[in-house]
Design an enzyme around this catalytic site. Structure first.
Site, mmCIF file in Angstrom:
data_model
loop_
_atom_site.group_PDB
_atom_site.id
_atom_site.type_symbol
_atom_site.label_atom_id
_atom_site.label_comp_id
_atom_site.label_asym_id
_atom_site.label_seq_id
_atom_site.Cartn_x
_atom_site.Cartn_y
_atom_site.Cartn_z
ATOM 1 N N ASP A 169 2.918 -6.480 -0.413
ATOM 2 C CA ASP A 169 2.312 -7.934 0.660
ATOM 3 C C ASP A 169 3.487 -8.089 1.517
ATOM 4 O O ASP A 169 2.486 -9.359 1.973
ATOM 5 C CB ASP A 169 1.328 -9.041 0.050
ATOM 6 C CG ASP A 169 0.151 -7.916 -1.085
ATOM 7 O OD1 ASP A 169 -0.405 -7.145 -0.668
ATOM 8 O OD2 ASP A 169 0.341 -8.611 -2.319
ATOM 9 N N LYS B 244 3.298 -4.432 5.850
ATOM 10 C CA LYS B 244 3.883 -3.450 6.507
ATOM 11 C C LYS B 244 2.777 -2.912 7.262
ATOM 12 O O LYS B 244 2.933 -2.085 8.559
ATOM 13 C CB LYS B 244 3.931 -2.694 5.584
ATOM 14 C CG LYS B 244 4.957 -3.278 4.125
ATOM 15 C CD LYS B 244 5.543 -1.710 2.618
ATOM 16 C CE LYS B 244 4.743 -1.939 1.974
ATOM 17 N NZ LYS B 244 3.664 -3.214 1.068
HETATM 18 P P1 IMP Z 1 -1.218 -1.221 -10.541
HETATM 19 O O1 IMP Z 1 -0.386 -0.627 -9.199
HETATM 20 O O2 IMP Z 1 -2.805 -0.831 -10.856
HETATM 21 O O3 IMP Z 1 -1.165 0.025 -11.702
HETATM 22 O O4 IMP Z 1 -0.602 -2.053 -10.742
HETATM 23 C C1 IMP Z 1 1.246 -2.293 -11.475
HETATM 24 C C2 IMP Z 1 1.250 -4.023 -10.523
HETATM 25 O O5 IMP Z 1 1.579 -3.948 -9.354
HETATM 26 C C3 IMP Z 1 0.303 -5.086 -10.380
HETATM 27 O O6 IMP Z 1 1.121 -6.312 -10.435
HETATM 28 C C4 IMP Z 1 -0.137 -5.428 -8.941
HETATM 29 O O7 IMP Z 1 -0.267 -6.648 -9.131
HETATM 30 C C5 IMP Z 1 1.024 -4.815 -8.526
HETATM 31 N N1 IMP Z 1 0.103 -4.001 -7.306
HETATM 32 C C6 IMP Z 1 0.375 -2.376 -7.309
HETATM 33 N N2 IMP Z 1 -0.195 -2.313 -5.848
HETATM 34 C C7 IMP Z 1 0.267 -3.980 -5.206
HETATM 35 C C8 IMP Z 1 0.020 -3.989 -3.543
HETATM 36 O O8 IMP Z 1 -0.788 -3.094 -3.586
HETATM 37 N N3 IMP Z 1 0.555 -5.032 -2.978
HETATM 38 C C9 IMP Z 1 1.028 -5.652 -4.007
HETATM 39 N N4 IMP Z 1 0.796 -5.693 -5.949
HETATM 40 C C10 IMP Z 1 0.647 -4.325 -6.297
#
Ligand code: IMP
Length: 427
Positions: A13, A16
């Site tokens: 976040d 980008k």
């Molecule tokens: P997942 O990628 O959905 O498995 O989430 C794993 C961790 O990565 C969590 O803390 C999410 O909030 C974080 N996360 C995944 N994708 C993003 C993103 O694009 N921006 C910020 N945090 C992310």
């Protein structure tokens, strides 16, 4: 050597999408190489907001080829929705604008169910995932049970689905005590989607990218999430399931390290994190609340409120090291306007020791005390600044302070969400 790689230097976040959009204009191709629909890039053009999850941000430029390379996990349902939205707004008009690698891993409905079931039963060990099924899909790839995009078009898709589903349904039924999936239902849902996606298939995106690189064309590689969410180098286990650092670009695309001329680390002027896990500079008080409000820090994928705090230079120096970042882009500088004092974390203290480098254990990172340098703020509105000279001296001092502390030039500063609200720094 005509590749430019953009990576997030924090917990994702960082903004980008905006810089990728700016670079995309001069690129022949924009490539996503890791992650999946857990990403969310918000772009504002002429006041109109577009949120992209899987499709590269180059889609806003009609002459750019957008590639989703093999390292990405694709949810057929959500990518089709995104494609449909882009078609409706007239941004996607030709199949040659978008190429999906046949080797991309598929996220299927049971992956999302497993993601949700795990999180809901994890209690204090919850990761706070986006719930998009990204982790379970990558797991299947590693255990060589994943279905890939090519399988959607194969005559034995149903057979393969049946094989995979048998194990997943057992897991859902007996371990997570939740609903199981019907193979026929998934098949019936996927077949019309496959038909819609067929025109975007590419058998070998590595070859496509190579050809473009060899012809000397500029290619932009678009990282998703951020360095500290990397599955190996991030704040494990509070991370995503893919490698988010620069090296992932080579494995995800099937190109060599010599292909890049620049690695840009996108860095927000303060820090945010969404989901669980350590965050040394998190502010639970007034400043955290203030940054969330001025920065509109709510997830573009899940809508969740982001945790906010001051910029952490220990973490940024780590990101520079593990990614080989050559240049920085500093985002959301305008969100710091109006603050009398701006703090920047320069090092940590742990058990009475001065710590300059990010501890590798998340337990230690949870215990560190951030030590801050306090800089003077500026009160002027900087959204109209288009060159360094237009910035108030204290804003310029802030930028120089960061650049000198971490030893990298800042090549772009964002002063507002709009495409034009940016300034480029000549070095
Ligand atoms: P997942 O990628 O959905 O498995 O989430 C794993 C961790 O990565 C969590 O803390 C999410 O909030 C974080 N996360 C995944 N994708 C993003 C993103 O694009 N921006 C910020 N945090 C992310």
């Amino acid at each position: 050597m005509s590749g430019v790689l953009v990576v997030g230097s924090q917990w994702g976040d960082e903004g980008k999408g905006k810089i990728i959009d700016a670079y995309a204009k001069q690129s022949a191709m924009v490539v996503r190489f890791q992650g999946g629909p857990n990403a969310g890039h918000t772009l504002v053009v002429d006041g109109k907001k577009t949120v992209l999850h899987l499709i590269p941000s180059g889609i806003l430029h009609p002459n750019v080829q957008n590639v989703i390379a093999s390292g990405v996990v694709i949810d057929p349902v959500s990518i089709l929705k995104e494609i449909q939205g882009l078609k409706d707004t007239g941004l996607l008009t030709m199949a040659k604008q978008l190429h999906l690698s046949d080797s991309c891993t598929l996220i299927l409905p049971f992956h999302k169910a497993i993601d949700a079931a795990r999180e809901s039963g994890a209690g204090k060990n919850k990761i706070g995932t986006t719930g998009k099924g990204v982790g379970p899909a990558y797991e299947d790839r590693s255990s060589r049970r994943a279905l890939i995009l090519r399988d959607l078009f194969a005559p034995n898709f149903k057979e393969k689905l049946q094989f995979v589903l048998e194990e997943k349904n057992a897991l859902l039924k007996y371990v997570y005590k939740t609903d199981v999936f019907s193979e026929q239902k998934i098949y019936d849902e996927m077949m019309p989607i496959a038909e819609e996606l067929a025109s975007y298939r590419c058998a070998d995106t590595s070859l496509l990218i190579h050809k473009s690189l060899n012809s000397g064309k500029e290619i932009l590689f678009e990282g998703a999430q951020g360095t500290l969410l990397d599955i190996i180098h991030g704040t494990y286990p509070f991370v995503t399931s893919s490698n988010t650092v620069a090296g992932s670009c080579f494995t995800g695309c099937g190109i060599g390290p010599g292909s890049l001329k620049k690695v840009i680390g996108i860095t927000k002027a303060y820090n945010t994190r969404v989901g669980e896990g350590p965050f040394p500079t998190e502010d639970h008080g007034e400043i955290g609340e203030y940054l969330r409000k001025v920065g509109n820090e709510f997830g573009s994928t899940t809508g969740r409120a982001r945790r906010c705090g001051w910029l952490d230079l220990v973490a940024l120096r780590f990101a520079i090291r593990v990614n080989g970042i050559t240049n920085l882009a500093l985002m959301k500088l305008d969100c710091l306007s109006d603050l009398e004092k701006i703090k920047v974390c320069t090092h940590y203290e742990l058990d009475g020791m001065n710590i300059q480098d990010l501890p590798s254990s998340y337990e230690e990172l949870q215990r560190v005390q951030p030590i801050y340098e306090e800089l003077s703020g500026w009160q002027e509105d900087i959204r109209k600044a288009r060159s360094l000279r237009d910035l108030p001296i204290r804003a310029r001092d802030f930028v120089s302070y960061i650049s000198q502390n971490v030893g990298r030039p800042v090549e772009m500063i964002s002063v507002g969400p709009g495409r034009e609200e940016s300034l480029w720094v000549e070095h």
